[in-house]
Design a protein around this motif. Sequence first.
Motif, short mmCIF file in Angstrom:
data_model
loop_
_atom_site.label_atom_id
_atom_site.label_comp_id
_atom_site.label_asym_id
_atom_site.label_seq_id
_atom_site.Cartn_x
_atom_site.Cartn_y
_atom_site.Cartn_z
N UNK A 72 -14.19 -30.16 49.52
CA UNK A 72 -13.07 -29.60 48.77
C UNK A 72 -13.52 -28.55 47.76
N UNK A 73 -14.74 -28.05 47.93
CA UNK A 73 -15.17 -26.95 47.09
C UNK A 73 -14.72 -25.64 47.73
N UNK A 74 -14.69 -24.59 46.96
CA UNK A 74 -14.39 -23.28 47.53
C UNK A 74 -12.92 -22.95 47.46
N UNK A 75 -12.63 -21.73 47.86
CA UNK A 75 -11.27 -21.22 47.76
C UNK A 75 -10.60 -21.28 49.12
N UNK A 76 -9.40 -21.80 49.14
CA UNK A 76 -8.65 -21.90 50.40
C UNK A 76 -8.32 -20.50 50.93
N UNK A 105 -7.80 -29.78 49.85
CA UNK A 105 -7.87 -30.60 48.64
C UNK A 105 -8.37 -32.00 48.97
N UNK A 106 -9.13 -32.57 48.04
CA UNK A 106 -9.77 -33.86 48.29
C UNK A 106 -8.79 -35.00 48.55
N UNK A 107 -7.53 -34.86 48.10
CA UNK A 107 -6.60 -35.99 48.31
C UNK A 107 -5.88 -35.91 49.66
N UNK A 108 -6.19 -34.90 50.47
CA UNK A 108 -5.57 -34.84 51.81
C UNK A 108 -6.19 -35.90 52.71
N UNK A 109 -5.35 -36.70 53.34
CA UNK A 109 -5.82 -37.75 54.27
C UNK A 109 -5.42 -37.47 55.70
N UNK A 110 -4.30 -36.78 55.87
CA UNK A 110 -3.74 -36.58 57.22
C UNK A 110 -3.61 -35.08 57.47
N UNK A 165 -10.92 -19.37 60.67
CA UNK A 165 -10.01 -19.70 59.56
C UNK A 165 -9.68 -21.18 59.55
N UNK A 166 -9.57 -21.78 60.74
CA UNK A 166 -9.39 -23.24 60.79
C UNK A 166 -10.57 -23.93 60.12
N UNK A 167 -11.78 -23.44 60.39
CA UNK A 167 -12.97 -24.03 59.75
C UNK A 167 -12.87 -23.86 58.24
N UNK A 168 -12.43 -22.69 57.80
CA UNK A 168 -12.26 -22.42 56.37
C UNK A 168 -11.25 -23.41 55.76
N UNK A 169 -10.16 -23.66 56.48
CA UNK A 169 -9.17 -24.63 55.99
C UNK A 169 -9.85 -25.99 55.81
N UNK A 170 -10.61 -26.39 56.81
CA UNK A 170 -11.28 -27.69 56.74
C UNK A 170 -12.23 -27.79 55.55
#
Length: 279
Positions: free
Chosen positions: A7-11, A60-65, A51-56
């Motif tokens: 969850x580091x870095x800019x989305x 945010x750290x609280x995303x579970x799904x 970009x999908x990799x970038x999203x991953x």
Amino acid sequence: MAQAAHDAGTAPTEEQLSRAGLRLAVDGPVARITISRPERRNAMTGRTWTTLAHIGQTLPGDVRIVVIAGEGDIFSAGIDLGMFTPEGVDGERSIVTGLADGSADAAGLEEYIASLQEGFLWLRRPDLVTVAAVRGHAIGAGFQLALSCDLRVLADDASLCMKEPALGLVPDLTGTKPLVDIVGVHRATEICLTARRVGAHEARELGLAELVVGVDELPGAVDDLIQGLLATDRDAATATKDLLQRATGNTLEQQAEAERRAQIGRLTALAAGTAAGRR
Ligand code: CAA
């Protein structure tokens, strides 16, 4: 897997997402990714996958799904076939650059394909549960993207096709392993080497879909699944997914040992929580 590492870095910005043919909506523990190039039947490019990799990497750290769906009535027509033309797509590097005149080197191409595969690999992270919601065609890279997810919910108009061998290619976006894990090497051979379309109900019978519902019921079925997934403890879910992912490669004894270790971790965490609650 350490969550903080992801969850580091800019989305990606809205502009980067749009150029990649993607939309992203994060609402608390749920991230929804939509493949959105309706004019190209949601065909994807190299930029879509980096970009999908970038999203991953920047969720945010609280995303579970994580739910992946296609815009409109199709999941994805697979790779944008323009990627195989010398011009590429929208100024993006063509996959065939340098192959005809021999100037491309194999190491460079391998590195490039590895960068594309990153867009698929992160969907296996144990701290996430990833769900493909599939309407209509999921062809080639689209099928492989659905296979990269932990769970597949299909509308009854869904159709899965591993088109690559029909185009003189192999499926190389991390889809062959989950396909074989799910249907076995013999059925996988038949599906890939005929490049035929597998309909939703057959997909359900083969284990390629956890659920098949009517087209109009797809959003509700995905929401119900999300609620069910959110009902379990996150750390226990992460440890359990990790265990399940190791099961096929482990002997029974190795897996039993892995279960013991994971449970000791859970019991220790629960006891620490209980002790903290008493203080
Ligand atoms: N790449 C680029 N453009 C595509 C596309 C693709 N994969 N699929 C569809 N389009 C475009 C069409 O060219 C068409 O554009 P125009 O309006 O400018 O003519 C538009 O999208 C609509 O397409 P159709 O009229 O064909 O739509 P349809 O609903 O009748 O059919 C379809 C939909 C069954 C998906 C059909 O378009 C199709 O078979 N597309 C090609 C699928 C394909 O071969 N994908 C590559 C698989 S291999 C892979 O993904 C991985 C890999 O190689 C490594």
